[in-house]
Design an enzyme around this catalytic site. Structure first.
Site: not given
Length: 407
Positions: A89, A162, A39, A243, A322, A121, A252
């Protein structure tokens, strides 16, 4: 010593110039969703992405970085730059720094230091803070900070939507024209495995859901601590750039603050930050994930498209890498900052790109550089290239670049 410390504090240091460069092609996320029998709203609304930047084989991290830096570095700057810091990276050499290519390609004075920084990152922020500290002690000089990455997870993979690619370049100076950084920052480190790529792996290992949860958890931890240490400064923040590996990520975080039962954060502050958030996502929605540069793509977007920002206002930046490291730092918008960013230039740069259909995108994705001995001509037909720097050839495993100045 006290006199020296006082002198260091009063020198304004920060981002004097900042720009970005993205590849010459992109994929439409609706078309990608349909090709994957998904979708389209999962991409458009679920993660907030409309287009994904796609580099061709000659658009490696060095070429993109040089094209970004070339937009802001003047002949005068080249004599004043003491350091070239390259955060990535996506490095292709475990020894030689990508910064050395940029030093040569731009013709920066020979007595400059050039080195590469890595921490997922977060690396770009590490470079920026290092530059800030150097210029505090050497206010007559300049530092060029570059972030350049190619985000790859694989065709038909869970992380395909992504992906992205691009480079950020900024000049860090005294008396900056765009953003003067505050000295106080707050960092947080945890040894985590949300995203990692061993030296033998072509693509990273990712725990996507956990990585998102960890990002939000570290944001909440660091902003609550920041509120305890610097309550007045936090309440002064007009906006926060995040970021953004995908453009819903920062939203979020803000929603998590809204939903907390016990918090030191004033709800009116969160509402204020929300009011600026959408403008900070514009470029990211058109580009995708650029790893080390994602926070700064958000910052450029905010500076270009938020008409409610004013000089003298303080904005925050939340950096995350991360593994995991996070940092919250702030800066004050300088008089005339709008004159040193270009909404028109940003739109022209994005709109110049050509769309790839899904077949062409997949064929391009599968192309790789040869690791054989001898001379490898990367691009056979130079007439197909766009103006700018590009990877020209590999000679016995040594990369050489060239530039097309006109079309």
């Amino acid at each position: 010593m006290e006199i020296e410390k006082e002198w260091i504090q009063i020198v304004k240091v920060g981002i004097d110039q900042i720009t970005f460069h993205v590849p010459n092609h992109y994929v439409d996320m609706v078309e990608l969703a349909k090709a994957r029998d998904i979708d389209p709203n999962k991409f458009l609304i679920g993660i907030g992405q409309e287009k994904m930047a796609v580099p061709t084989i000659e658009e490696d991290i060095v070429a993109m970085a040089a094209n970004a830096a070339n937009k802001i570095v003047t002949e005068e700057d080249k004599e004043l730059i003491d350091q070239v810091i390259f955060a990535t990276e996506s490095g292709f050499d475990f020894s030689k720094s990508a910064a050395t290519y940029i030093h040569q390609m731009l013709g920066i004075q020979p007595f400059a230091k050039a080195y590469e920084v890595k921490h997922a990152c977060y690396g770009g922020t590490a470079g920026l803070i290092s530059a800030f500290n150097y210029i505090k002690l050497n206010p007559e000089r300049k530092v060029l900070v570059i972030m350049s990455d190619i985000s790859r997870y694989g065709l038909n993979s869970g992380g395909e939507a992504t992906q992205g690619a691009g480079a950020i370049a900024m000049l860090v100076t005294a008396n900056p024209r765009i953003l003067a950084l505050d000295s106080e920052t707050l960092s947080l480190t945890e040894n985590q495995f949300d995203f990692w790529r061993p030296s033998y792996a072509e693509v990273p290992y990712v725990q996507g859901k956990y990585s998102t949860e960890l990002y939000i958890e570290m944001f909440n931890t660091i902003i609550e601590e920041y509120a305890k240490r610097y309550p007045e400064r936090l309440s002064d923040l007009q906006a926060i750039s995040f970021h953004l590996p995908f453009t819903k990520m920062g939203r979020k975080c803000l929603q998590s603050l809204e939903n907390k039962e016990e918090t030191n954060i004033n709800p009116e502050l969160v509402e204020r930050w929300f009011s600026h958030y959408q403008d900070s996502t514009f470029i990211g929605r058109q580009v995708g994930n650029v790893y080390t540069g994602s926070l700064y793509l958000s910052l450029i977007s905010l500076l270009n498209f938020d008409d409610n920002l004013e000089e003298g206002q303080r904005i925050g930046m939340f950096s995350y890498g991360s593994g995991a490291v996070a940092e919250l730092f702030t800066g004050i918008l300088q008089p005339g900052f709008k004159e040193n960013v270009s909404k028109e230039g940003t739109l022209l740069h994005l709109n110049r790109r050509e769309k790839l259909d899904i077949k062409a995108y997949e064929e391009n994705f599968e192309k790789t550089l040869s690791n054989e001995d001898g001379v490898i001509e990367v691009v056979k037909d130079k007439e197909t290239l766009h103006p700018g720097f590009y990877l020209d050839r590999i000679d016995d495993h040594r990369r050489y670049y060239n530039e097309i100045t006109t079309k």
